[in-house]
Design an enzyme around this catalytic site. Structure first.
Site, mmCIF file in Angstrom:
data_model
loop_
_atom_site.group_PDB
_atom_site.id
_atom_site.type_symbol
_atom_site.label_atom_id
_atom_site.label_comp_id
_atom_site.label_asym_id
_atom_site.label_seq_id
_atom_site.Cartn_x
_atom_site.Cartn_y
_atom_site.Cartn_z
ATOM 1 N N ASP A 1 2.363 15.398 17.148
ATOM 2 C CA ASP A 1 1.266 14.527 16.696
ATOM 3 C C ASP A 1 0.338 15.243 15.703
ATOM 4 O OD1 ASP A 1 -1.357 13.095 16.771
ATOM 5 O OD2 ASP A 1 -0.349 11.880 18.286
ATOM 6 N N CYS B 1 2.947 18.759 21.211
ATOM 7 C CA CYS B 1 3.439 17.526 20.588
ATOM 8 C C CYS B 1 3.349 17.642 19.064
ATOM 9 C CB CYS B 1 2.624 16.328 21.065
ATOM 10 S SG CYS B 1 3.247 14.739 20.447
ATOM 11 N N HIS C 1 -1.236 15.873 25.152
ATOM 12 C CA HIS C 1 -2.510 15.283 24.720
ATOM 13 C C HIS C 1 -2.581 13.850 25.200
ATOM 14 C CE1 HIS C 1 -0.914 12.796 21.280
ATOM 15 N NE2 HIS C 1 0.087 13.631 21.438
ATOM 16 N N CYS D 1 -0.937 9.950 23.671
ATOM 17 C CA CYS D 1 0.308 10.364 23.015
ATOM 18 C C CYS D 1 1.190 9.132 22.778
ATOM 19 C CB CYS D 1 1.040 11.371 23.900
ATOM 20 S SG CYS D 1 2.598 11.939 23.191
ATOM 21 N N ARG E 1 -2.632 14.818 15.065
ATOM 22 C CA ARG E 1 -4.014 15.015 15.527
ATOM 23 C C ARG E 1 -4.160 16.233 16.436
ATOM 24 N NH1 ARG E 1 -4.314 9.281 18.285
ATOM 25 N NH2 ARG E 1 -2.264 10.074 18.853
HETATM 26 CO CO CO Z 1 2.041 13.086 21.319
#
Ligand code: CO
Length: 218
Positions: free
Chosen positions: A46, A44, A100, A103, A48
């Site tokens: 993302d 992803c 994750h 998400c 993080r």
């Molecule tokens: Co995500």
């Protein structure tokens, strides 16, 4: 100097490069001639989930494709091109599909939130929701359903990787290639293996059968 400039990032970059050179003075020089990563990471976007950082790999060790909700879509030439180069040219041995928990993309799809153009991309996650609706409905809380969906989405994308002609052709010609499903906890920094490690069409078929049995699809 403008307060809006990004000088701090450039400073951090110089410090980072220096730290690596302190350990190995020829590190970047050696890397500049070739890359030979053993892993392709599909994850992803993302912020993080900084993939190479969380498995503590150096530059040159992992080829990476990231998009919102770590989706592998059969007609996405961006992802397919990364996969083709990784499999045919770099000859990576492992493809890791890593989702994750928490998400935002998966959550938006589950809760039918509207964010604009991205809603169309997340329709693919809603296809996963529709497929496993009866199974997901068994979980009482929204958090449980979200966690389950994050895992199911990874598994579905692993199958999408395996069903792809690039991977099938690699297996047919005897190339060593395994596809793995992992999920990352943004709340504890830990990766979890979803016990999905597929190295052949037969293994994929048995993994699909296992999932369909578990989720009541067959
Ligand atoms: Co995500």
């Amino acid at each position: 100097m403008s307060q809006n400039n990004l000088e701090h990032l450039l400073v951090k970059n110089r410090q980072w490069a220096q730290r690596i050179k302190d350990d190995d003075p020829s590190f970047f020089q050696q890397l500049s001639s070739q890359q030979k990563p053993r892993y392709l990471w599909i994850g992803c976007a993302d912020s993080r989930v900084p993939c190479t950082q969380l498995v503590d790999l150096l530059p040159g060790e992992m080829f990476v494709h990231r998009n919102v909700a770590n989706l592998v879509i059969h007609t996405d030439f961006n992802c397919l091109s990364v996969m083709q180069y990784a499999i045919d040219v770099l000859q990576v041995e492992h493809i890791i599909v890593c989702g994750h928990y928490r998400c935002g993309g998966i959550q938006a799809a589950l809760q039918n939130q509207q964010f604009g153009l991205i809603d169309n991309w997340l329709r693919h996650v809603q296809d996963v929701i529709a497929k496993y609706k009866n199974y997901l409905d068994k979980f009482v809380t929204e958090q449980e359903r979200l966690d389950q969906l994050c895992e199911l989405n990874v598994i579905e994308q692993v199958f999408n990787v395996c069903e792809n002609t690039l991977v099938r052709h690699a297996w047919n010609r005897g190339q060593k290639l395994s596809v793995h499903g992992w999920i990352y906890g943004v709340e504890d920094g830990l990766l979890r293996d979803l016990s999905l490690n597929v190295s052949s069409i037969e293994e994929m078929k048995s993994s699909v059968h296992h999932l369909f049995t578990k989720t009541g699809l067959i």
